[in-house]
Design a protein around this motif. Structure first.
Motif, PDB file in Angstrom:
ATOM      1  N   ILE A 133       0.949  -1.227  -0.096  1.00  0.00           N
ATOM      2  CA  ILE A 133      -0.068   0.097  -0.062  1.00  0.00           C
ATOM      3  C   ILE A 133       0.909   1.257  -0.062  1.00  0.00           C
ATOM      4  N   THR A 134       1.850   1.370   0.801  1.00  0.00           N
ATOM      5  CA  THR A 134       2.778   2.282   0.904  1.00  0.00           C
ATOM      6  C   THR A 134       3.595   2.841  -0.291  1.00  0.00           C
ATOM      7  N   LYS A 135       3.876   1.605  -0.942  1.00  0.00           N
ATOM      8  CA  LYS A 135       4.635   1.684  -2.445  1.00  0.00           C
ATOM      9  C   LYS A 135       3.927   2.244  -3.355  1.00  0.00           C
ATOM     10  N   LEU A 136       2.579   1.599  -3.329  1.00  0.00           N
ATOM     11  CA  LEU A 136       1.824   2.168  -4.670  1.00  0.00           C
ATOM     12  C   LEU A 136       1.213   3.649  -4.401  1.00  0.00           C
ATOM     13  N   LEU A 137       0.948   3.955  -3.224  1.00  0.00           N
ATOM     14  CA  LEU A 137       0.263   5.361  -2.961  1.00  0.00           C
ATOM     15  C   LEU A 137       1.552   6.197  -2.968  1.00  0.00           C
ATOM     16  N   GLY A 307     -15.280  -7.743  -0.031  1.00  0.00           N
ATOM     17  CA  GLY A 307     -15.913  -7.699   1.049  1.00  0.00           C
ATOM     18  C   GLY A 307     -14.886  -6.793   2.049  1.00  0.00           C
ATOM     19  N   ASN A 308     -13.755  -6.989   2.309  1.00  0.00           N
ATOM     20  CA  ASN A 308     -12.991  -6.132   3.301  1.00  0.00           C
ATOM     21  C   ASN A 308     -12.816  -4.818   2.944  1.00  0.00           C
ATOM     22  N   PRO A 309     -12.845  -4.266   1.365  1.00  0.00           N
ATOM     23  CA  PRO A 309     -13.081  -2.904   1.095  1.00  0.00           C
ATOM     24  C   PRO A 309     -14.295  -2.700   1.578  1.00  0.00           C
ATOM     25  N   LEU A 328     -11.684   5.193  -1.820  1.00  0.00           N
ATOM     26  CA  LEU A 328     -10.282   5.002  -2.068  1.00  0.00           C
ATOM     27  C   LEU A 328      -9.630   4.343  -0.735  1.00  0.00           C
ATOM     28  N   VAL A 329      -9.873   4.682   0.404  1.00  0.00           N
ATOM     29  CA  VAL A 329      -9.289   3.947   1.512  1.00  0.00           C
ATOM     30  C   VAL A 329      -9.797   2.301   1.218  1.00  0.00           C
ATOM     31  N   GLY A 330     -10.834   2.011   1.217  1.00  0.00           N
ATOM     32  CA  GLY A 330     -11.319   0.777   0.990  1.00  0.00           C
ATOM     33  C   GLY A 330     -10.591   0.096   0.053  1.00  0.00           C
ATOM     34  N   VAL A 331     -10.450   0.597  -1.229  1.00  0.00           N
ATOM     35  CA  VAL A 331     -10.166   0.130  -2.201  1.00  0.00           C
ATOM     36  C   VAL A 331      -8.403  -0.323  -1.886  1.00  0.00           C
ATOM     37  N   SER A 332      -7.660   0.476  -0.978  1.00  0.00           N
ATOM     38  CA  SER A 332      -6.395   0.177  -0.760  1.00  0.00           C
ATOM     39  C   SER A 332      -6.119  -1.258   0.104  1.00  0.00           C
ATOM     40  N   VAL A 333      -6.946  -1.660   0.938  1.00  0.00           N
ATOM     41  CA  VAL A 333      -6.946  -2.691   1.935  1.00  0.00           C
ATOM     42  C   VAL A 333      -7.259  -4.084   1.197  1.00  0.00           C
ATOM     43  N   GLY A 334      -7.404  -4.250  -0.045  1.00  0.00           N
ATOM     44  CA  GLY A 334      -8.006  -5.362  -0.727  1.00  0.00           C
ATOM     45  C   GLY A 334      -6.818  -6.447  -1.057  1.00  0.00           C
TER      46      GLY A 334
END
Length: 568
Positions: A133-137, A307-309, A328-334
């Protein structure tokens, strides 16, 4: 000797396979973690079957990878950031882990897995990958947006929860024969002792040791490695675990002035051992495991991707975030996390879960990481696609203005010699600036004076990637080493052509090289000295009085230089 040669050959072949797969994975714009796992699948019993599963060296390498991973996790735990974003990240983080674990547990129970296996795999799947997540953001330049800050904050909360679970799990594994109350009280006692030790070391002993080590880049690296493995070994010897010791070692250095430099030095070593760790995990996938794991893995993958997002989206909406930021936060945690591998690997080594569980999680990791990487990269496009659906529910009731950290107009790389005088002029002109220097005393003094300053090596690209040079108007490098300065110049220009870039070169032979690399102007000390002398000859009358005045000015400048801590 034959054993060593065989292992060396195996690792060479493994790395060759990994490089080939990594080239394809990079072309598909995927995290290289996928390449490591796929290389293990190819080299393992499922296909080529040439990895010697009985070789202890692979397990040792895996332990090195886990220790270094958790050390950097501990090093990067930013409790100040968690505090800054307030209770929102904590509430959402805890709620998300609980809800994701509950739904995952029910899905796995549907496939007739035992309660222990279902719970273990559900917990492992509840955490998202901080690294990915950190790398892609960061690549998208979204870390400083509202959703980027809360996504990172959510990952930090997850890391704290995962570390706590890891502590508890290791305590349970090592003391499983004890009564429950005794087990809990022992865990609380040990946790208190650990916290007390971290505080004592961080407050009184470690800063002095690190300060001495930081006088040399190589010595700082050596000290850090010795500290990491030393604390991990002591933790194991005292009845804890290597993993717990690694986290403790990282947390104890996390508040250090030299944390960015330490982290950038350790990451390449961590990455090498993690490659072997994930290759080994991939190699554990067998034909029997593959057949029995595929159906529940697909179900779990679908839940983590969708489901997780959805859970995170609803939680942030409850906390009055806009639809866009919540989405956008939800999409990040998939996707699933490296922590999941660590947790399941420890349980498998303790014979609490079978290898099929690790295989299921590996398949889930491949699927979720692959698809979520594209989702994060194109998250704005996905949001626009869903806008008609959101509009069906009416206008968004919440608004959130974007907040950004201050961006410096100028950066000065190297405070000694010329840099200190440049900084004085920038202050007079009221231009906001920050300094990067490899002298810890200089950095400490500048911070005490209220000047933003960072300790680190200007030739370390990993370290440089943490700074927003692309948003600056002016960057002045005064470092004397030609190779280091070329590395810095190339990195800055690879990020942006906008800032005015000034470099320092002592020899004419390098002049054209630097201009070709994109430098706007070059400082040449001997020529600057010549210009200064020419001005004196033109503007001042030659007399004893003139040179007495020049001497006084020069002495005053030298005194100011020493007061600024810029002397060699």
């Amino acid at each position: 000797m034959h054993m060593v040669e065989n292992i060396f050959l195996q690792i060479s072949i493994l790395l060759g396979i990994t490089v080939g797969i990594a080239a394809i994975v990079r072309f598909l714009r995927q995290p290289l973690l996928i390449a490591y796992i796929l290389a293990g699948l190819i080299a393992g019993p499922l296909l080529l079957n040439f990895i010697d599963q009985d070789a202890r060296v692979y397990e040792v390498f895996s332990e090195f990878g886990i220790v270094l991973l958790l050390f950097i996790v501990g090093l990067s735990l930013n409790f100040t950031h968690i505090k800054k974003i307030g209770k929102i990240a904590v509430v959402v983080g805890v709620s998300q882990v609980v809800l994701t674990t509950t739904v995952g547990f029910l899905i796995l129970r549907f496939f007739q897995f035992s309660p222990l296996i279902s719970f273990s795999l559900a917990v492992a799947s509840a955490f998202s990958s901080t690294i990915i997540i950190t790398k892609l953001l960061s690549d998208k330049k979204d870390l400083e947006t509202v959703y980027g800050r809360y996504a990172v904050g959510l990952m930090l909360v997850q890391d704290v929860i995962a570390i706590t679970l890891l502590f508890a799990m290791n305590a349970f594994i090592q003391n499983s024969g004890l009564p429950f109350l005794q087990l809990v009280s022992g865990f609380i006692f040990r946790g208190g002792v650990v916290i007390a030790c971290i505080y004592f070391l961080t407050k009184f002993i470690l800063p002095r040791l690190v300060e001495r080590a930081a006088t040399s880049s190589e010595f700082l690296f050596l000290f850090t490695i010795a500290w990491c493995f030393g604390v991990a070994s002591i933790a194991r010897a005292t009845g804890l675990s290597l993993e717990m010791g690694a986290i403790i070692a990282g947390i104890s250095l996390g508040s250090s002035l030299y944390q960015p430099e330490i982290s950038s030095k350790i990451r390449p070593l961590r990455d090498f051992f993690l490659i072997l760790f994930f290759i080994l995990l991939g190699s554990k996938m067998t034909v029997a495991n593959f057949g029995s794991a595929i159906a529940p893995s697909i179900a779990l993958t679908g839940f983590i991707l969708l489901g997780n997002p959805g859970i995170v989206y609803m939680l942030f909406r409850v906390m009055k975030f806009t639809r866009r930021n919540s989405f956008l936060v939800g999409v990040s945690v998939g996707q699933v996390s490296e922590f999941g591998f660590v947790l399941l690997f420890a349980l498998a080594q303790a014979n609490l879960v079978p290898d099929v569980v690790v295989s299921m999680f590996t398949m889930t990791a491949l699927g979720t990481i692959f698809f979520s990487s594209y989702a994060i990269t194109y998250n704005e496009t996905l949001y626009r696609f869903f806008i008609p659906l959101f509009n069906f529910f009416g206008k968004d009731a919440y608004q959130q203005p974007e907040e950004f950290r201050p961006v410096y107009e100028a950066w000065v790389i190297g405070y000694h010699r010329m840099g200190w005088k440049i900084c004085e002029t920038l202050k007079e002109l009221k231009i906001s600036f920050a300094v990067i220097d490899f002298n810890p005393e200089v950095v400490k003094q500048l911070r005490q004076e209220g000047t933003p300053a960072y300790f680190g090596d200007a030739a370390d690209v990993e370290f440089l990637s943490t700074f927003p040079f692309a948003k600056a108007k002016l960057i002045i490098s005064t470092i004397p080493e030609v190779d280091d300065q070329l590395t810095f110049v190339q990195y800055v220009r690879s990020m942006s052509r906008k800032p005015y870039l000034i470099a320092n070169v002592t020899s004419v032979e390098h002049l054209n090289d630097f201009y070709r690399k994109g430098v706007d102007y070059i400082l040449m000390p001997h020529m600057l000295g010549g210009y200064r002398m020419s001005e004196i000859l033109r503007l001042r009358r030659l007399s004893r009085k003139t040179f007495e005045k020049l001497r006084r000015e020069q002495k005053r400048e030298v005194i100011l230089r020493f007061q600024a801590g810029a002397h060699d």
